[in-house]
Design a protein around this motif. Structure first.
Motif, PDB file in Angstrom:
ATOM      1  N   LYS A  80       0.868  -1.173   0.000  1.00  0.00           N
ATOM      2  CA  LYS A  80       0.000   0.000   0.000  1.00  0.00           C
ATOM      3  C   LYS A  80       0.902   1.220   0.000  1.00  0.00           C
ATOM      4  CE  LYS A  80      -3.710   2.409   2.215  1.00  0.00           C
ATOM      5  NZ  LYS A  80      -4.359   2.792   3.425  1.00  0.00           N
ATOM      6  N   ALA A  81       0.755   2.057  -1.020  1.00  0.00           N
ATOM      7  CA  ALA A  81       1.584   3.249  -1.153  1.00  0.00           C
ATOM      8  C   ALA A  81       1.300   4.225  -0.030  1.00  0.00           C
ATOM      9  CB  ALA A  81       1.333   3.910  -2.496  1.00  0.00           C
ATOM     10  N   ALA A  86       2.107   8.370  -3.129  1.00  0.00           N
ATOM     11  CA  ALA A  86       0.867   8.546  -3.893  1.00  0.00           C
ATOM     12  C   ALA A  86       0.778   9.960  -4.463  1.00  0.00           C
ATOM     13  CB  ALA A  86      -0.336   8.249  -3.009  1.00  0.00           C
ATOM     14  N   ASN A  90       0.902  11.164  -8.526  1.00  0.00           N
ATOM     15  CA  ASN A  90      -0.250  11.878  -9.085  1.00  0.00           C
ATOM     16  C   ASN A  90       0.059  13.312  -9.506  1.00  0.00           C
ATOM     17  OD1 ASN A  90      -2.410   9.964  -9.069  1.00  0.00           O
ATOM     18  ND2 ASN A  90      -2.237   9.977  -6.850  1.00  0.00           N
TER      19      ASN A  90
END
Length: 91
Positions: A80-81, A86, A90
């Motif tokens: 899980k980033a 994250a 993005n």
């Protein structure tokens, strides 16, 4: 990016030789693998979390014969980033 390219980036970024960078990467991957095998969780703040999750046994269908089969329970590695990773992805 493959392992060789990653080793080159590590060597360049850390001021190491490629041989030392390969040893460091191999040791890191081995440490993560061993921790997951033992059921531990690895948290790298800002990067993410590696953990083991258990999937229960379930019923499925064999696509070739359309017969119902039982799919055995198993453990899977998950990542899980973290928030910083994250956010960087993005941008």
């Amino acid at each position: 990016m493959n392992k060789t390219e990653l080793i080159s980036k590590i060597a360049e970024g850390a001021g190491l030789t490629k041989v030392d960078a390969k040893k460091a990467l191999d040791a890191t991957v081995e440490a993560i693998k061993n921790a997951l095998v033992e059921g531990d969780k690895i948290q790298l703040v800002g990067f993410g979390t590696f953990a083991v999750s258990e999937k229960p046994a379930r019923e499925g269908i064999n696509p070739a014969t359309k017969e119902k089969i039982t799919i055995a329970a198993k453990k899977v590695a998950k990542f899980k980033a973290g928030a910083e990773l994250a956010e960087a992805v993005n941008k």
